[in-house]
Write an enzyme that holds these catalytic residues in place. Structure first.
Site: not given
Ligand code: ADP
Ligand code: MG
Length: 201
Positions: A14, A54, A119, A125, A136, A156, A159, A170
């Site tokens: 990112k 997303y 992962r 996350t 992370r 973070n 992705h 994806e």
């Molecule tokens: P991951 O990236 O761990 O698969 P998710 O798919 O749930 O997580 O969410 C996608 C991205 O959206 C996260 O990596 C993060 O950057 C952002 N995100 C998710 N939940 C939140 C939240 N509660 N507040 C702020 N940003 C969030």
């Molecule tokens: Mg995700």
């Protein structure tokens, strides 16, 4: 036997990963575990492309909202809303700003259990609670409390696909077929071959 040694997963460094000069560090973690890089490019995505990324999984809105509500409850805090979809709508808006703020690096990594292994290396996350030893957990200190307070996405670094299904969608969202290269990597013999013939001459 085929095993899952050709499983593929999608990884995106990112904007903050690039701005923090962590590209080499992040790529190194996937290299050293034995995965094979089969596609890589730097991209400046637009907001529409980020939203499509997303929402490739129709369940993502619900799951991400529920996950966020749970993380508030686990810390004894009140979530910003009880409706997971309302929470995700705000997250998605912020994600669009975040993910279009600077270039990103899109990659496809291949190897046994690629999705789960990546992962595991990436970690949970929210950096505040990501395990030590994960990308992370080791390289960033952000939290939902901080990101909510500033009305922004949690930063973070990276992705990674959450399942083999998600990875397939994806990969085809970010890469054309001819951008992925199949080749022989010498270390695959020691990782996967049943007989280690020919090592001693
Ligand atoms: P991951 O990236 O761990 O698969 P998710 O798919 O749930 O997580 O969410 C996608 C991205 O959206 C996260 O990596 C993060 O950057 C952002 N995100 C998710 N939940 C939140 C939240 N509660 N507040 C702020 N940003 C969030
Ligand atoms: Mg995700």
């Amino acid at each position: 036997m085929e095993h899952f040694k050709k499983e593929q997963t999608f990884v995106l460094i990112k904007p903050d990963g690039i701005q923090r000069s962590l590209v080499g560090e992040i790529i190194g973690r996937f290299e050293r575990i034995g995965l094979k890089l089969i596609g890589l490019k730097m991209v400046l995505p637009d907001e529409k492309f980020v939203e499509q990324h997303y929402t490739l999984d129709p369940e993502w809105r619900r799951i991400t909202g529920e996950k966020t509500i749970k993380s508030y409850r686990d810390k004894g805090k009140t979530p910003p809303s009880e409706d997971p979809f309302e929470i995700t709508a705000a997250i998605l808006e912020r994600l669009k700003t975040y993910m279009t703020s600077s270039p990103v690096i899109a990659m496809v990594w291949q190897g046994a259990h690629a999705v789960k292994i990546v992962r595991k290396l990436v970690g949970g996350t929210e950096p505040l609670t990501s395990d030590v030893g994960t990308i992370r957990g080791d390289f960033v200190l952000d939290s939902y409390e901080m990101s909510d307070g500033d009305s922004r996405s949690v930063r973070n670094l990276i992705h990674a696909s959450g399942s083999v299904e998600e990875a397939k969608k994806e990969i085809s969202h970010w890469f054309a077929k001819d951008e992925l290269i199949q080749y022989r990597l010498v270390q695959e013999q020691i990782l996967y071959d049943v007989n280690l013939d020919g090592l001693l001459k």
